[in-house]
Design a protein around this motif. Structure first.
Motif, PDB file in Angstrom:
ATOM      1  N   LEU A 120      64.323  44.002 -16.178  1.00  0.00           N
ATOM      2  CA  LEU A 120      64.610  42.541 -15.363  1.00  0.00           C
ATOM      3  C   LEU A 120      63.432  42.046 -15.140  1.00  0.00           C
ATOM      4  O   LEU A 120      63.472  40.788 -15.619  1.00  0.00           O
ATOM      5  CB  LEU A 120      65.034  43.236 -13.942  1.00  0.00           C
ATOM      6  N   ALA A 121      62.187  42.513 -14.950  1.00  0.00           N
ATOM      7  CA  ALA A 121      60.955  41.672 -14.944  1.00  0.00           C
ATOM      8  C   ALA A 121      60.695  40.760 -16.345  1.00  0.00           C
ATOM      9  O   ALA A 121      60.369  39.639 -16.413  1.00  0.00           O
ATOM     10  CB  ALA A 121      59.660  42.251 -14.520  1.00  0.00           C
ATOM     11  N   LYS A 122      60.821  41.571 -17.195  1.00  0.00           N
ATOM     12  CA  LYS A 122      60.543  41.078 -18.606  1.00  0.00           C
ATOM     13  C   LYS A 122      61.575  39.854 -18.785  1.00  0.00           C
ATOM     14  O   LYS A 122      61.197  38.857 -19.608  1.00  0.00           O
ATOM     15  CB  LYS A 122      60.327  41.870 -19.680  1.00  0.00           C
ATOM     16  N   ALA A 123      62.990  40.334 -18.861  1.00  0.00           N
ATOM     17  CA  ALA A 123      64.081  39.326 -18.860  1.00  0.00           C
ATOM     18  C   ALA A 123      63.721  37.848 -18.218  1.00  0.00           C
ATOM     19  O   ALA A 123      64.158  37.026 -18.967  1.00  0.00           O
ATOM     20  CB  ALA A 123      65.299  40.045 -18.754  1.00  0.00           C
ATOM     21  N   LEU A 124      63.396  38.201 -17.032  1.00  0.00           N
ATOM     22  CA  LEU A 124      63.298  36.831 -16.281  1.00  0.00           C
ATOM     23  C   LEU A 124      62.002  36.008 -16.980  1.00  0.00           C
ATOM     24  O   LEU A 124      62.158  34.721 -17.007  1.00  0.00           O
ATOM     25  CB  LEU A 124      62.765  37.133 -14.954  1.00  0.00           C
ATOM     26  N   ILE A 125      60.948  36.443 -17.301  1.00  0.00           N
ATOM     27  CA  ILE A 125      59.924  35.821 -17.927  1.00  0.00           C
ATOM     28  C   ILE A 125      60.253  35.186 -19.063  1.00  0.00           C
ATOM     29  O   ILE A 125      60.134  34.158 -19.601  1.00  0.00           O
ATOM     30  CB  ILE A 125      58.525  36.775 -18.359  1.00  0.00           C
ATOM     31  N   ASN A 126      61.288  35.973 -20.134  1.00  0.00           N
ATOM     32  CA  ASN A 126      61.840  35.355 -21.201  1.00  0.00           C
ATOM     33  C   ASN A 126      62.824  34.565 -21.116  1.00  0.00           C
ATOM     34  O   ASN A 126      62.800  33.459 -21.861  1.00  0.00           O
ATOM     35  CB  ASN A 126      62.202  36.618 -22.323  1.00  0.00           C
ATOM     36  N   PHE A 127      63.595  34.672 -20.186  1.00  0.00           N
ATOM     37  CA  PHE A 127      64.787  33.506 -19.869  1.00  0.00           C
ATOM     38  C   PHE A 127      63.746  32.214 -19.383  1.00  0.00           C
ATOM     39  O   PHE A 127      64.215  31.187 -19.973  1.00  0.00           O
ATOM     40  CB  PHE A 127      65.541  33.885 -18.651  1.00  0.00           C
ATOM     41  N   GLN A 128      62.930  32.547 -18.489  1.00  0.00           N
ATOM     42  CA  GLN A 128      62.040  31.275 -17.993  1.00  0.00           C
ATOM     43  C   GLN A 128      61.490  30.598 -19.067  1.00  0.00           C
ATOM     44  O   GLN A 128      61.023  29.200 -19.298  1.00  0.00           O
ATOM     45  CB  GLN A 128      60.999  31.711 -16.894  1.00  0.00           C
ATOM     46  N   ALA A 138      64.447  37.206  -9.842  1.00  0.00           N
ATOM     47  CA  ALA A 138      65.135  38.383  -9.843  1.00  0.00           C
ATOM     48  C   ALA A 138      65.503  38.964  -8.369  1.00  0.00           C
ATOM     49  O   ALA A 138      64.742  39.133  -7.743  1.00  0.00           O
ATOM     50  CB  ALA A 138      64.026  39.471 -10.465  1.00  0.00           C
ATOM     51  N   VAL A 139      67.079  39.000  -8.106  1.00  0.00           N
ATOM     52  CA  VAL A 139      67.541  39.277  -7.049  1.00  0.00           C
ATOM     53  C   VAL A 139      67.461  40.835  -6.674  1.00  0.00           C
ATOM     54  O   VAL A 139      66.761  41.262  -5.613  1.00  0.00           O
ATOM     55  CB  VAL A 139      68.978  38.854  -6.846  1.00  0.00           C
ATOM     56  N   SER A 140      67.729  41.604  -7.777  1.00  0.00           N
ATOM     57  CA  SER A 140      67.414  43.214  -7.641  1.00  0.00           C
ATOM     58  C   SER A 140      67.592  43.560  -8.938  1.00  0.00           C
ATOM     59  O   SER A 140      68.373  43.310  -9.961  1.00  0.00           O
ATOM     60  CB  SER A 140      68.713  43.861  -6.649  1.00  0.00           C
TER      61      SER A 140
END
Length: 259
Positions: A120-128, A138-140
């Motif tokens: 989740l953390a890495k996906a958020l970085i790559n989306f951003q 990242a809500v949960s």
């Protein structure tokens, strides 16, 4: 049941699936984000989900209460069998969601739910990094107690996101969305399956020639045989059997294209 749009739909083994071209799907989602109308919930139907829907009534009813998009070669086979033509586009979430985020130029608030914490953390970085004009939260991760979801829902209500992406796997994500997501938890909500795995880079997409040949499922089976062999080796023949039975049961009528 939430309000349905007027584009053509096709009845695929009892599930109402939108028959949209790629550009129409992008515009459809963009209009839903802009609109001050009812919340729109989108899920995807592939061969595995169709099998799940055939044996799980609660899951099937949940899919009937949302807008369903076609995902993969299995539903194209079903469409050709029942209608004589494939869907206008393969609107799988792995390709559609990133395309939607690029297509919509207005900054959006986007909530992410699901996957392992590090994914989740890495996906958020790559989306951003890919679409820096949007705001991702990242809500949960996917390991919260789904029977006690208030903390997750309270966080969603606090964010009031434009788009909420739920990656809990099928049928868990569709059941959770149907049971818990309400207005204020996202103007547009998607059940996105393994999307965060792909965006984070923890699972590699199939090479382009696999995707062009519509055999990405084979690539995934090669990469994760112990996890996916039941889905594909057993599931694909079951899907074809269910499809044949559905057709022979007399449900393939001339008026099957839905408004």
């Amino acid at each position: 049941m939430q309000e349905q749009h007027t584009e053509q739909h096709r009845d695929i083994m009892g599930i109402r699936v939108a028959a949209l071209k790629w550009d129409d799907a992008l515009r459809n989602v963009e209009e839903a984000v802009k609109a001050d109308g009812p919340q729109r919930i989108f899920n995807f139907l592939n061969a595995n989900n169709a099998n799940l829907a055939m044996r799980n009534q609660t899951y099937r009813q949940g899919l009937r209460r949302c807008e369903v998009l076609p995902d993969g070669v299995g539903v194209d086979i079903a469409s050709r069998t029942l209608y004589g033509t494939a869907f206008p586009a393969n609107l799988n979430g792995t390709d559609l969601i990133p395309a939607v985020l690029v297509h919509i130029e207005r900054p959006l608030t986007i909530a992410l739910i699901g996957a392992r914490p590090e994914i989740l953390a890495k996906a958020l970085i790559n989306f951003q990094a890919a679409t820096p004009w949007h705001h991702f939260h990242a809500v949960s991760d996917g390991y919260f107690d789904q029977a006690d979801s208030m903390a997750v829902l309270d966080r969603l209500a606090e964010l009031d996101p434009d788009i909420t992406l739920v990656a809990l796997g099928s049928p868990a994500q569709e059941l959770w969305i149907d049971s818990h997501i309400r207005p204020g938890h996202g103007r547009v909500v998607f059940g996105v399956g393994a999307l965060f795995d792909f965006v984070s880079g923890s699972v590699a997409r199939a090479p382009k020639y696999f995707r062009d040949l519509r055999i990405e499922w084979l690539w995934r089976l090669i990469q994760e045989p112990s996890r996916l062999w039941r889905r594909y080796i057993l599931g694909n023949p079951v899907f074809l059997f269910n499809l044949l039975r559905y057709k022979l049961a007399g449900t393939n009528r001339n008026n099957r294209v839905m408004a």
